[in-house]
Design a protein around this motif. Structure first.
Motif, PDB file in Angstrom:
ATOM      1  N   TRP A  58       0.830  -1.210   0.000  1.00  0.00           N
ATOM      2  CA  TRP A  58       0.000   0.000   0.000  1.00  0.00           C
ATOM      3  C   TRP A  58       0.861   1.256   0.000  1.00  0.00           C
ATOM      4  O   TRP A  58       0.470   2.283  -0.585  1.00  0.00           O
ATOM      5  CB  TRP A  58      -0.956   0.001   1.182  1.00  0.00           C
ATOM      6  CG  TRP A  58      -0.294   0.091   2.543  1.00  0.00           C
ATOM      7  CD1 TRP A  58       0.150  -0.947   3.310  1.00  0.00           C
ATOM      8  CD2 TRP A  58      -0.005   1.287   3.272  1.00  0.00           C
ATOM      9  NE1 TRP A  58       0.700  -0.483   4.481  1.00  0.00           N
ATOM     10  CE2 TRP A  58       0.619   0.883   4.490  1.00  0.00           C
ATOM     11  CE3 TRP A  58      -0.207   2.641   3.034  1.00  0.00           C
ATOM     12  CZ2 TRP A  58       1.035   1.800   5.453  1.00  0.00           C
ATOM     13  CZ3 TRP A  58       0.208   3.564   3.986  1.00  0.00           C
ATOM     14  CH2 TRP A  58       0.821   3.157   5.181  1.00  0.00           C
ATOM     15  N   ILE A  59       2.027   1.204   0.637  1.00  0.00           N
ATOM     16  CA  ILE A  59       2.906   2.380   0.673  1.00  0.00           C
ATOM     17  C   ILE A  59       3.479   2.636  -0.716  1.00  0.00           C
ATOM     18  O   ILE A  59       3.493   3.775  -1.191  1.00  0.00           O
ATOM     19  CB  ILE A  59       4.041   2.191   1.697  1.00  0.00           C
ATOM     20  CG1 ILE A  59       3.472   1.942   3.095  1.00  0.00           C
ATOM     21  CG2 ILE A  59       4.953   3.417   1.700  1.00  0.00           C
ATOM     22  CD1 ILE A  59       4.535   1.729   4.162  1.00  0.00           C
ATOM     23  N   GLU A  60       3.957   1.585  -1.383  1.00  0.00           N
ATOM     24  CA  GLU A  60       4.498   1.737  -2.733  1.00  0.00           C
ATOM     25  C   GLU A  60       3.454   2.343  -3.670  1.00  0.00           C
ATOM     26  O   GLU A  60       3.735   3.280  -4.427  1.00  0.00           O
ATOM     27  CB  GLU A  60       4.954   0.376  -3.276  1.00  0.00           C
ATOM     28  CG  GLU A  60       6.173  -0.209  -2.608  1.00  0.00           C
ATOM     29  CD  GLU A  60       7.459   0.436  -3.097  1.00  0.00           C
ATOM     30  OE1 GLU A  60       7.459   1.094  -4.160  1.00  0.00           O
ATOM     31  OE2 GLU A  60       8.484   0.268  -2.399  1.00  0.00           O
ATOM     32  N   GLN A  61       2.243   1.816  -3.610  1.00  0.00           N
ATOM     33  CA  GLN A  61       1.192   2.298  -4.502  1.00  0.00           C
ATOM     34  C   GLN A  61       0.791   3.733  -4.178  1.00  0.00           C
ATOM     35  O   GLN A  61       0.512   4.537  -5.077  1.00  0.00           O
ATOM     36  CB  GLN A  61      -0.006   1.357  -4.422  1.00  0.00           C
ATOM     37  CG  GLN A  61       0.304  -0.037  -4.964  1.00  0.00           C
ATOM     38  CD  GLN A  61      -0.803  -1.043  -4.719  1.00  0.00           C
ATOM     39  OE1 GLN A  61      -1.667  -0.832  -3.856  1.00  0.00           O
ATOM     40  NE2 GLN A  61      -0.790  -2.153  -5.437  1.00  0.00           N
ATOM     41  N   LEU A  62       0.779   4.094  -2.897  1.00  0.00           N
ATOM     42  CA  LEU A  62       0.465   5.469  -2.496  1.00  0.00           C
ATOM     43  C   LEU A  62       1.549   6.427  -2.971  1.00  0.00           C
ATOM     44  O   LEU A  62       1.247   7.540  -3.432  1.00  0.00           O
ATOM     45  CB  LEU A  62       0.314   5.536  -0.977  1.00  0.00           C
ATOM     46  CG  LEU A  62       0.022   6.919  -0.376  1.00  0.00           C
ATOM     47  CD1 LEU A  62      -1.273   7.493  -0.932  1.00  0.00           C
ATOM     48  CD2 LEU A  62      -0.044   6.821   1.150  1.00  0.00           C
ATOM     49  N   LEU A  63       2.797   6.025  -2.897  1.00  0.00           N
ATOM     50  CA  LEU A  63       3.894   6.871  -3.367  1.00  0.00           C
ATOM     51  C   LEU A  63       3.817   7.091  -4.873  1.00  0.00           C
ATOM     52  O   LEU A  63       4.097   8.192  -5.365  1.00  0.00           O
ATOM     53  CB  LEU A  63       5.233   6.242  -2.988  1.00  0.00           C
ATOM     54  CG  LEU A  63       5.568   6.208  -1.495  1.00  0.00           C
ATOM     55  CD1 LEU A  63       6.859   5.412  -1.253  1.00  0.00           C
ATOM     56  CD2 LEU A  63       5.701   7.609  -0.918  1.00  0.00           C
ATOM     57  N   VAL A  64       3.446   6.049  -5.613  1.00  0.00           N
ATOM     58  CA  VAL A  64       3.285   6.209  -7.065  1.00  0.00           C
ATOM     59  C   VAL A  64       2.197   7.235  -7.357  1.00  0.00           C
ATOM     60  O   VAL A  64       2.365   8.116  -8.208  1.00  0.00           O
ATOM     61  CB  VAL A  64       2.948   4.853  -7.723  1.00  0.00           C
ATOM     62  CG1 VAL A  64       2.553   5.057  -9.187  1.00  0.00           C
ATOM     63  CG2 VAL A  64       4.139   3.906  -7.643  1.00  0.00           C
ATOM     64  N   GLN A  65       1.061   7.136  -6.656  1.00  0.00           N
ATOM     65  CA  GLN A  65      -0.021   8.094  -6.847  1.00  0.00           C
ATOM     66  C   GLN A  65       0.446   9.516  -6.531  1.00  0.00           C
ATOM     67  O   GLN A  65       0.115  10.474  -7.242  1.00  0.00           O
ATOM     68  CB  GLN A  65      -1.210   7.731  -5.946  1.00  0.00           C
ATOM     69  CG  GLN A  65      -1.892   6.427  -6.300  1.00  0.00           C
ATOM     70  CD  GLN A  65      -2.782   6.551  -7.530  1.00  0.00           C
ATOM     71  OE1 GLN A  65      -3.112   7.648  -7.960  1.00  0.00           O
ATOM     72  NE2 GLN A  65      -3.164   5.422  -8.099  1.00  0.00           N
ATOM     73  N   THR A  66       1.218   9.674  -5.472  1.00  0.00           N
ATOM     74  CA  THR A  66       1.651  10.997  -5.030  1.00  0.00           C
ATOM     75  C   THR A  66       2.638  11.610  -6.006  1.00  0.00           C
ATOM     76  O   THR A  66       2.504  12.781  -6.403  1.00  0.00           O
ATOM     77  CB  THR A  66       2.284  10.899  -3.630  1.00  0.00           C
ATOM     78  OG1 THR A  66       1.355  10.285  -2.718  1.00  0.00           O
ATOM     79  CG2 THR A  66       2.649  12.269  -3.103  1.00  0.00           C
ATOM     80  N   LEU A  67       3.637  10.847  -6.436  1.00  0.00           N
ATOM     81  CA  LEU A  67       4.606  11.377  -7.394  1.00  0.00           C
ATOM     82  C   LEU A  67       3.973  11.611  -8.755  1.00  0.00           C
ATOM     83  O   LEU A  67       4.357  12.541  -9.475  1.00  0.00           O
ATOM     84  CB  LEU A  67       5.804  10.437  -7.518  1.00  0.00           C
ATOM     85  CG  LEU A  67       7.011  10.803  -6.640  1.00  0.00           C
ATOM     86  CD1 LEU A  67       6.659  10.625  -5.166  1.00  0.00           C
ATOM     87  CD2 LEU A  67       8.225   9.970  -6.986  1.00  0.00           C
ATOM     88  N   SER A  68       3.002  10.787  -9.122  1.00  0.00           N
ATOM     89  CA  SER A  68       2.315  10.984 -10.399  1.00  0.00           C
ATOM     90  C   SER A  68       1.549  12.304 -10.411  1.00  0.00           C
ATOM     91  O   SER A  68       1.492  12.994 -11.436  1.00  0.00           O
ATOM     92  CB  SER A  68       1.355   9.825 -10.671  1.00  0.00           C
ATOM     93  OG  SER A  68       2.059   8.613 -10.825  1.00  0.00           O
TER      94      SER A  68
END
Length: 305
Positions: free
Chosen positions: A214-224
Motif C-alpha cells: 500500500w505504501i508503494e502504490q500510495l507513493l506512485v499516486q503521489t509522485l504521479s
C-alpha cells in the motif's frame, strides 16, 4: 538480453550516442536483471547505475509491490528530468507528510520509515514533523519553506480536519499551488470536513501491518500527481506565451472560491486543466468573479485562443 548481450550492448551504445546528440531531450532509465545478470558492457563502460531489481524479491512483499517500485522509479526519474528541461527547481523535493498525531501518526511514521529505509532505492526526500528541526529553529517558517517547494501527502484520519496545524499545512500547500494528495485512512466518522481540503485527488488506503504494498502504490499516486502538475504548468505557460496572454494565474487544479478570494492579484486570466467545470461550480465562480474582477476570464487550457 543476456543470451545476446553483445548485440544488445551495441544497440544500446548506438541508442545512447544518438541521445547524447539531442542534448537533454531524452532520459535513459535502466533496470537490472532480477537474477543479477551483469550489466551491458556499453553501460559498464559509462559507469551506468542500474535499478537493483535483484534485491526487490527479498525487500518487497509481492509482485504488486515490485510493479509499484518499477513505476515509482520511472515517475521519479521522469519528473526530475522534465523539471530540468522546464527550467524549474531541480533540487530534491521533499515529500511533506501531513498528519494528525492522535490517529494518523502510525500511518505517517510507517510511510516515513519505509521511504528512509536503506533498502528503499528511490532517492525520495521526506519531511515528517518538528522532530526533524534543530533546537531553536522557527518551526512555522520551516514548515512553510518545506511545503512551498515540496509535495504534500496528507494522511486524512478521522480527526485530521479538526487539527489546526493540519489545516495550516494543507492551506499553505494550496496557496503555493503545490501538488497535494489525500490518503484517506478514516475509520469511523469525521465531524466536519475542512471546506478547502476538497478539490484534490484522494486515495483510499487500507493499511496492513504485515505488508508494504500500500505504501508503494500510495507513493506512485503521489509522485504521479506531482508529475501531472509540472507538465500542466509547462504546457499552460507555453500556450499563454503563444496566444500573447501573459500574467495569467495558472492553477494545477480546477478553480474554487478559495483561489479567488485568497489572492490580491488574479492576473489577466485564470487557467486550469481540462475538462471544464460543471454548470453548478461554474455559476458559483462566475458570481464571485463578477464581484472581484469581472474582466478576468476563467478558462481551461483548451479554451485559450
Amino acid at each position: 538480453m543476456q543470451e545476446d548481450a553483445a548485440e544488445w550492448s551495441g544497440y544500446v551504445a548506438e541508442l545512447r550516442a544518438s541521445m547524447d546528440e539531442r542534448g537533454d531531450a531524452d532520459i535513459y532509465i535502466p533496470f537490472g536483471s532480477p537474477d543479477r545478470d551483469p550489466p551491458l558492457v556499453s553501460d559498464s563502460t559509462r559507469h551506468t547505475q542500474y535499478a537493483r531489481r535483484d534485491i526487490w524479491a527479498s525487500t518487497l512483499d509481492d509482485e504488486a509491490a515490485r510493479d509499484a517500485r518499477f513505476l515509482l522509479h520511472l515517475v521519479f526519474s521522469l519528473r526530475q528530468h522534465l523539471r530540468g528541461i522546464f527550467g524549474g527547481d531541480t533540487r530534491d523535493e521533499p515529500l511533506f507528510v501531513s498528519h494528525a498525531k492522535a490517529d494518523g501518526d502510525r500511518t505517517a511514521r510507517a510511510i516515513i520509515d519505509y521511504v528512509n529505509d536503506t533498502q528503499h532505492d528511490v532517492p525520495l526526500q521526506t519531511f515528517y514533523d518538528a522532530m526533524e528541526l534543530s533546537p531553536g529553529e522557527d518551526y512555522e517558517a520551516r514548515f512553510i519553506s518545506e511545503i512551498n517547494r515540496g509535495t504534500l501527502l496528507a494522511v486524512v484520519s478521522d480527526v485530521y480536519d479538526s487539527r489546526p496545524w493540519c489545516i495550516f499545512e494543507l492551506t499553505v500547500a494550496k496557496r503555493a499551488r503545490r501538488p497535494i494528495v489525500l490518503a484517506d485512512i478514516g475509520h469511523v466518522r469525521t465531524s466536519r470536513t475542512y471546506p478547502y481540503g476538497a478539490n484534490l485527488p484522494k486515495v483510499r488506503v487500507t493499511t496492513d501491518s504485515n505488508k508494504t504494498t500500500w505504501i508503494e502504490q500510495l507513493l506512485v499516486q503521489t509522485l504521479s500527481e506531482g508529475l501531472r502538475c509540472d507538465i500542466f504548468q509547462a504546457q499552460a505557460m507555453r500556450r499563454l506565451t503563444k496566444v500573447g496572454r501573459r500574467g495569467a494565474l495558472v492553477l494545477p487544479r480546477p478553480p474554487e472560491l478559495f483561489d479567488l478570494i485568497d489572492r490580491d492579484d488574479l492576473g489577466t486570466a485564470i487557467v486550469y486543466p481540462d475538462p471544464p467545470l460543471g454548470n453548478i461550480e461554474a455559476e458559483l465562480l462566475a458570481k464571485a468573479i463578477r464581484q472581484l474582477r469581472p474582466d478576468v476570464p476563467i478558462l481551461t487550457l483548451s479554451e485559450l485562443r
